[in-house]
Design a protein around this motif. Structure first.
Motif, mmCIF file in Angstrom:
data_model
loop_
_atom_site.group_PDB
_atom_site.id
_atom_site.type_symbol
_atom_site.label_atom_id
_atom_site.label_comp_id
_atom_site.label_asym_id
_atom_site.label_seq_id
_atom_site.Cartn_x
_atom_site.Cartn_y
_atom_site.Cartn_z
ATOM 1 N N UNK A 1 0.942 -1.257 0.199
ATOM 2 C CA UNK A 1 0.039 -0.120 -0.161
ATOM 3 C C UNK A 1 0.902 1.395 0.049
ATOM 4 N N UNK A 2 1.918 1.204 0.578
ATOM 5 C CA UNK A 2 2.833 2.151 0.706
ATOM 6 C C UNK A 2 3.605 2.646 -0.727
ATOM 7 N N UNK A 3 3.688 1.683 -1.313
ATOM 8 C CA UNK A 3 4.377 1.962 -2.708
ATOM 9 C C UNK A 3 3.129 2.307 -3.855
ATOM 10 N N UNK A 4 1.993 1.487 -3.738
ATOM 11 C CA UNK A 4 1.016 1.853 -4.564
ATOM 12 C C UNK A 4 0.559 3.185 -4.275
ATOM 13 N N UNK A 5 0.352 3.648 -2.955
ATOM 14 C CA UNK A 5 -0.259 4.978 -2.939
ATOM 15 C C UNK A 5 0.444 6.095 -3.146
ATOM 16 N N UNK A 6 1.927 5.917 -3.093
ATOM 17 C CA UNK A 6 3.047 6.970 -3.292
ATOM 18 C C UNK A 6 3.066 7.126 -4.717
#
Length: 430
Positions: free
Chosen positions: A85-90
């Motif tokens: 989620x950190x990577x996808x949302x960034x």
């Protein structure tokens, strides 16, 4: 990546340069232990090898099997979801990413109602293959796909361990499968198959993410003065020992808001042992300057504020205006304003004698995110070494899992019996 410790010196609580010099010999010893653990691929320490041991080709081979891709839905919880989620949302993508990381029935139903299930890849993640929340949500998702006329076996990717229910399911239906790496706790798995499948499905450069991790890996040395990750880990540990028991992580980029959630799990689950640890708080700059900053600046002197920002970002110009009192904004940009807010917050905290430190990455892109995630994992491991806690275990979490499973009839667990012993002091409304 850069870490600036200037504003933790001579604050309340605070450190001195002499304190950091004394701690540096302990950092050297801790680094030797970390290096040995990495060399031997020991449990937990193996996570710090992921930039070199993760196999992007295997991830691509599994994720390239899907077409008609409009969305990816990850079904997981905690470390099985937060890194992805950190990577996808960034990172921006034409493929939307969604995460079922809770079992709130209203939220699950609402999400499934609006997803284009025939163009969605379901990414179900559980190392054990027995995680109750994950498997329950997956069963609900599978039924929703069947009701929508979608063959779930054509749209499902499994990421799991060598054994367990999910592995058996994948084998029975010939589903594409990614292996969760051995020796890597979930909260340390962002740079593995667990965290990288989603950005791969979205079309991001996962090799660049791993290259950023290698940047962090190559910076590790026996001195906090040469290693940004160790500088952060040492300062946070030493401040906690002196009373800064809350670490408010405040990124100045909305794209890093989920990173603060990921950090909170990493920090809390790894370091909260034996009456020790530092409570992570999540904030967002500049939004929470108008709310939480009041507490951080004027409340109890028990906090550290970690300010995080990229040094490069896209710019949006602020139009010129002749409105009274606003003309000074015209001709600058929203980025200029955000940087001014960052530096004003930093100075405001310092003026109030509140310790704060600065973490900067070049930009929010694949490489920068890989380095940031790796550095915070290394910082956490170092903190654990300095505090002599068992960084890679989570016994308190396991207690609650057993209690919940026992309540649902999933086995005979004495932890479930404690639920019946709950005390009540109930006040009912009219």
């Amino acid at each position: 990546m850069h870490v600036d410790l200037g504003n933790v010196l001579d604050t309340t609580p605070g450190l001195t340069e002499e304190t950091l010099d004394r701690l540096d010999s302990r950092v050297a010893d801790a680094h030797d232990r970390i290096a040995t653990g990495m060399a031997d691929d020991e449990f937990g320490y193996a996570a710090l090898n992921l930039p070199e041991t993760a196999d992007p080709d295997a991830i691509r081979a599994a994720t390239d099997q899907f077409d008609r891709l409009e969305a990816v839905l990850t079904v997981g919880i905690g470390g099985s979801a937060l890194g992805a989620a950190t990577l996808a949302n960034a990172l921006e993508s034409d493929v939307d990413a969604y995460f079922l990381d809770n079992v709130d029935p209203d939220a699950v139903a609402s999400l499934l109602d609006r997803l284009p299930l025939d163009e969605t890849v379901v990414n179900v993640v559980s190392k054990s293959g027995t995680t109750a929340e994950t498997l329950a949500n997956f069963l609900v998702v599978r039924e929703a796909m069947a009701e929508a006329g979608v063959d779930w076996t054509d749209r499902t990717l499994v990421t799991t361990g060598e054994e367990g229910n999910l592995r058996a399911l994948a084998d029975a239906h010939d589903l594409p499968v990614l292996d969760v790496p051995d020796g890597v706790p979930g909260r340390f798995s962002a740079l593995s198959t667990v965290g990288l499948a989603v950005p791969a499905l979205q079309g991001h450069d996962i090799e660049a993410i791993l290259a950023g991790g290698r940047d962090g890996m190559e910076s590790l040395s026996g001195s906090l003065f040469e290693t940004p990750a160790y500088a952060y880990g040492t300062a946070t540990y030493a401040l906690a020992e002196r009373g800064a028991l809350t670490n408010a992580v405040m990124p100045y980029a909305e794209s890093l808001e989920t990173f603060a959630e990921w950090f909170a799990q990493l920090w809390a689950e790894s370091l909260g042992k034996d009456g020790l640890g530092q409570t992570p708080a999540r904030a967002l700059g500049a939004t929470d300057q108008h709310s939480q900053l009041q507490l951080y600046r004027a409340g109890p002197p028990d906090k550290l504020v970690s300010l995080i920002r990229p040094t490069e970002r896209a710019e949006t110009e602020i139009p010129e205006t002749d409105l009274d009192g606003l003309a000074y904004l015209g001709g600058s940009s929203l980025g200029d304003l955000l940087d001014a807010e960052f530096e004003a917050t930093e100075a405001s905290l310092a003026a109030a004698d509140v310790p704060n430190l600065r973490v900067e990455i070049d930009r929010v892109d694949e490489r920068g995110l890989g380095e940031l995630l790796y550095a915070m994992e290394a910082a956490c491991v170092l903190y654990g070494e300095l505090a002599s806690v068992s960084t890679f275990t989570q016994p308190a979490v396991e207690w609650g899992k057993k209690a919940a499973r026992g309540l649902l009839g999933g086995g005979d667990f004495p932890e479930a019996d404690a639920v019946a012993d709950k005390r009540e002091l109930r006040i009912d409304g009219s």
